[in-house]
Design a protein around this motif. Sequence first.
Motif, PDB file in Angstrom:
ATOM      1  N   THR A 140      -3.795  28.693  44.140  1.00 14.17           N
ATOM      2  CA  THR A 140      -4.708  27.684  44.395  1.00 14.17           C
ATOM      3  C   THR A 140      -6.001  28.304  45.317  1.00 14.17           C
ATOM      4  N   ASP A 141      -5.698  29.542  45.629  1.00 12.27           N
ATOM      5  CA  ASP A 141      -6.962  30.325  46.306  1.00 12.27           C
ATOM      6  C   ASP A 141      -7.043  29.760  47.704  1.00 12.27           C
ATOM      7  N   LEU A 142      -6.012  29.152  48.320  1.00 11.29           N
ATOM      8  CA  LEU A 142      -6.065  28.745  49.732  1.00 11.29           C
ATOM      9  C   LEU A 142      -5.782  29.994  50.772  1.00 11.29           C
ATOM     10  N   SER A 143      -6.583  30.051  51.673  1.00  6.84           N
ATOM     11  CA  SER A 143      -6.259  31.084  52.498  1.00  6.84           C
ATOM     12  C   SER A 143      -5.133  30.766  53.330  1.00  6.84           C
ATOM     13  N   PRO A 144      -4.241  31.706  53.697  1.00  8.64           N
ATOM     14  CA  PRO A 144      -2.959  31.546  54.360  1.00  8.64           C
ATOM     15  C   PRO A 144      -3.040  30.817  55.779  1.00  8.64           C
ATOM     16  N   GLU A 145      -4.082  31.010  56.597  1.00  2.00           N
ATOM     17  CA  GLU A 145      -4.216  30.639  57.747  1.00  2.00           C
ATOM     18  C   GLU A 145      -4.714  29.053  57.586  1.00  2.00           C
ATOM     19  N   SER A 146      -4.933  28.560  56.459  1.00  2.00           N
ATOM     20  CA  SER A 146      -4.969  27.136  56.132  1.00  2.00           C
ATOM     21  C   SER A 146      -3.894  26.420  55.919  1.00  2.00           C
ATOM     22  N   LEU A 147      -2.596  26.966  55.982  1.00  2.00           N
ATOM     23  CA  LEU A 147      -1.319  26.383  55.535  1.00  2.00           C
ATOM     24  C   LEU A 147      -0.399  26.494  57.009  1.00  2.00           C
ATOM     25  N   GLN A 148      -0.132  25.504  57.298  1.00  2.00           N
ATOM     26  CA  GLN A 148       1.102  25.406  58.330  1.00  2.00           C
ATOM     27  C   GLN A 148       2.514  24.761  57.930  1.00  2.00           C
ATOM     28  N   LEU A 149       3.186  25.485  58.122  1.00  2.00           N
ATOM     29  CA  LEU A 149       4.622  24.874  57.630  1.00  2.00           C
ATOM     30  C   LEU A 149       5.437  24.243  58.529  1.00  2.00           C
ATOM     31  N   GLU A 150       6.036  22.936  58.352  1.00  2.00           N
ATOM     32  CA  GLU A 150       6.658  22.443  59.592  1.00  2.00           C
ATOM     33  C   GLU A 150       8.069  22.457  59.344  1.00  2.00           C
ATOM     34  N   ILE A 151       8.830  22.938  60.377  1.00  2.00           N
ATOM     35  CA  ILE A 151      10.070  22.910  60.239  1.00  2.00           C
ATOM     36  C   ILE A 151      10.730  21.924  61.425  1.00  2.00           C
ATOM     37  N   THR A 152      11.982  21.526  61.260  1.00  2.00           N
ATOM     38  CA  THR A 152      12.370  20.659  62.525  1.00  2.00           C
ATOM     39  C   THR A 152      13.383  21.373  63.335  1.00  2.00           C
ATOM     40  N   GLU A 153      13.797  20.950  64.424  1.00  2.00           N
ATOM     41  CA  GLU A 153      14.555  21.543  65.310  1.00  2.00           C
ATOM     42  C   GLU A 153      16.042  21.687  64.705  1.00  2.00           C
ATOM     43  N   SER A 154      16.553  20.767  64.027  1.00  2.00           N
ATOM     44  CA  SER A 154      17.807  20.932  63.520  1.00  2.00           C
ATOM     45  C   SER A 154      17.871  22.048  62.520  1.00  2.00           C
ATOM     46  N   MET A 155      16.886  22.377  61.913  1.00  2.00           N
ATOM     47  CA  MET A 155      16.778  23.485  61.226  1.00  2.00           C
ATOM     48  C   MET A 155      17.132  24.877  61.789  1.00  2.00           C
ATOM     49  N   THR A 156      16.702  25.188  63.067  1.00  2.00           N
ATOM     50  CA  THR A 156      16.630  26.144  64.079  1.00  2.00           C
ATOM     51  C   THR A 156      17.937  26.698  64.344  1.00  2.00           C
ATOM     52  N   MET A 157      19.014  25.660  63.856  1.00  2.00           N
ATOM     53  CA  MET A 157      20.485  25.862  64.484  1.00  2.00           C
ATOM     54  C   MET A 157      20.968  27.254  64.043  1.00  2.00           C
ATOM     55  N   ASP A 158      20.523  27.641  62.894  1.00  2.00           N
ATOM     56  CA  ASP A 158      21.014  28.953  62.367  1.00  2.00           C
ATOM     57  C   ASP A 158      19.874  29.936  62.220  1.00  2.00           C
ATOM     58  N   THR A 159      19.819  30.508  63.641  1.00  2.00           N
ATOM     59  CA  THR A 159      18.766  31.410  63.792  1.00  2.00           C
ATOM     60  C   THR A 159      18.852  32.562  63.131  1.00  2.00           C
ATOM     61  N   GLN A 160      20.108  32.974  62.548  1.00  2.00           N
ATOM     62  CA  GLN A 160      20.335  34.213  62.090  1.00  2.00           C
ATOM     63  C   GLN A 160      19.695  34.272  60.647  1.00  2.00           C
ATOM     64  N   PHE A 161      19.860  33.279  60.093  1.00  2.00           N
ATOM     65  CA  PHE A 161      19.439  32.985  58.513  1.00  2.00           C
ATOM     66  C   PHE A 161      17.971  32.413  58.537  1.00  2.00           C
ATOM     67  N   LEU A 162      17.415  31.832  59.619  1.00  2.00           N
ATOM     68  CA  LEU A 162      15.955  31.386  59.783  1.00  2.00           C
ATOM     69  C   LEU A 162      15.138  32.444  60.154  1.00  2.00           C
ATOM     70  N   MET A 163      15.384  33.295  60.988  1.00  2.00           N
ATOM     71  CA  MET A 163      14.572  34.191  61.733  1.00  2.00           C
ATOM     72  C   MET A 163      13.774  35.118  60.570  1.00  2.00           C
ATOM     73  N   PRO A 164      14.665  35.673  59.917  1.00  2.00           N
ATOM     74  CA  PRO A 164      13.877  36.721  58.832  1.00  2.00           C
ATOM     75  C   PRO A 164      12.982  36.014  57.676  1.00  2.00           C
ATOM     76  N   ILE A 165      13.365  34.864  57.431  1.00  2.00           N
ATOM     77  CA  ILE A 165      12.387  34.066  56.646  1.00  2.00           C
ATOM     78  C   ILE A 165      11.354  33.579  57.347  1.00  2.00           C
ATOM     79  N   LEU A 166      11.220  33.117  58.644  1.00  2.00           N
ATOM     80  CA  LEU A 166      10.267  32.687  59.175  1.00  2.00           C
ATOM     81  C   LEU A 166       9.175  33.928  59.217  1.00  2.00           C
ATOM     82  N   GLN A 167       9.642  35.042  59.839  1.00  2.00           N
ATOM     83  CA  GLN A 167       9.053  36.214  59.945  1.00  2.00           C
ATOM     84  C   GLN A 167       8.387  36.657  58.780  1.00  2.00           C
ATOM     85  N   ASP A 168       8.740  36.690  57.501  1.00  2.00           N
ATOM     86  CA  ASP A 168       8.118  36.767  56.367  1.00  2.00           C
ATOM     87  C   ASP A 168       7.329  35.846  55.896  1.00  2.00           C
ATOM     88  N   LEU A 169       7.546  34.689  56.456  1.00  2.00           N
ATOM     89  CA  LEU A 169       6.494  33.704  56.229  1.00  2.00           C
ATOM     90  C   LEU A 169       5.283  33.997  57.232  1.00  2.00           C
TER      91      LEU A 169
END
Length: 290
Positions: A140-169
Amino acid sequence: FEAKKLPEQVTFYEPSMANGREVQLVLENELYKALENNELFLQYQPQLKLNNTDLISMEALVRWKHPEKGLIPPSDFIPIAEESGLIVPIGKWVLETACRHTKELQDALGQPVRVAVNLSLGQLFHENFVEVVRSILKETDLSPESLQLEITESMTMDTQFLMPILQDLKKLGVTIALDDFGKGYSSLAYLKDLPIDCLKIDRDFVKNMKDDEHEPLVDLIISMAKHLKLNVVAEGVETIEQFNYLLNRECDAIQGYLISKPSSFEKVLHNCKNKVNSLCYKTQSEYYGY
Ligand code: C2E
Ligand code: MG
Ligand code: MG
Ligand code: MG
C-alpha cells in the motif's frame, strides 16, 4: 482423577443452548461469505489533539452489512470471527483496507494522517503476522509510522508470547496502543515493560470521570502514562464537560461522539478535502467555544 458424573452435566444439551450454538453456526457461515461478498466495510473515527483540531489520527472500525439482518456491530461478530479463526482473513482485510484508504487520504491532503487498527489475539497467534503487516505496508506504500496497532489489556496476559511479536512489530516502525485501558488485567509491573507507545483510557472511565470515585483514577492513569512516557488518548468523549476536564489534564488526544461518530471513508475524504474542520462535524469555534 475421576470426574464425578453429576446429573447437572447432562444439561449441556439443553435445547436453548443448542439453539444458541445453531445461531452461532449460521452467523459463522454467513460471516465466511460476508468477506467474499464484500459485505464488510470500515468506518473511521477521528482522534484529535486537545490543543488543535487537526486530524492527526483515526481509528478504523469494521462493520458488517448483512443482506437481510442489516448492520451488525463488531461486538456481535468479532467474537464469532475469533472463535472460528475467521479473524485471520478478516483482520488481514481490515489492515489492507485501512492502509490503502489512509494512503489515499494522505495523498489527497498532502500531509500525514495516522490510522489505528484493532487487533485480536488470534491474528497474532497466526505465525506470519509480522510478515503480513510488513507486506501490507509495502503493497500500500504506507509509511510504518502512519500505522498504529491497537491491542487490549486482556491480550497482554501472555507476555512471554506477546513480547517478541510486539518487539518485531516495533522494529517495522509501527506504533502500538493499549486499548480499553483500565478495564482490568494489566499489572503495573509489565505495563512498564511492554513496548507500547500509547494508552487509550477506557470509555467507562471517561463517562464517569466526574464521580468522586473515578476522578482520581483518571488523573492517576494520565500521570502514570506520562511517567512511562506514553501518549494518552481518552475514548468516548461525549460532552463538553468531559472535554474541558481533559483539557486541564495532560491528556494528549481525544476520541468520541463530541468530535465525530465513526463515518465512511468517502465522508472522511470529502470532509478533509473540503477542510470541513479536518473531519469534525462541528466548526472550530463551536468546538472551542470562541
Ligand atoms: P474499541 O476499539 O474500543 O472502539 C471504540 C468503540 O467505541 C467503537 O465501537 C466506537 O464506535 C465507540 N465509540 C466511539 N466514541 C464513542 C462515544 O463517544 N460514545 C460511545 N458510547 N461510544 C463511542 P464499535 O465500532 O462498535 O466497536 C466496538 C469494538 O469492536 C471496538 O472497541 C473493538 O474492540 C472491536 N473492533 C472494531 N473493529 C475491529 C476490527 O477491525 N478488528 C478487531 N479485532 N476488533 C474490532
Ligand atoms: Mg480500539
Ligand atoms: Mg477502546
Ligand atoms: Mg473495546
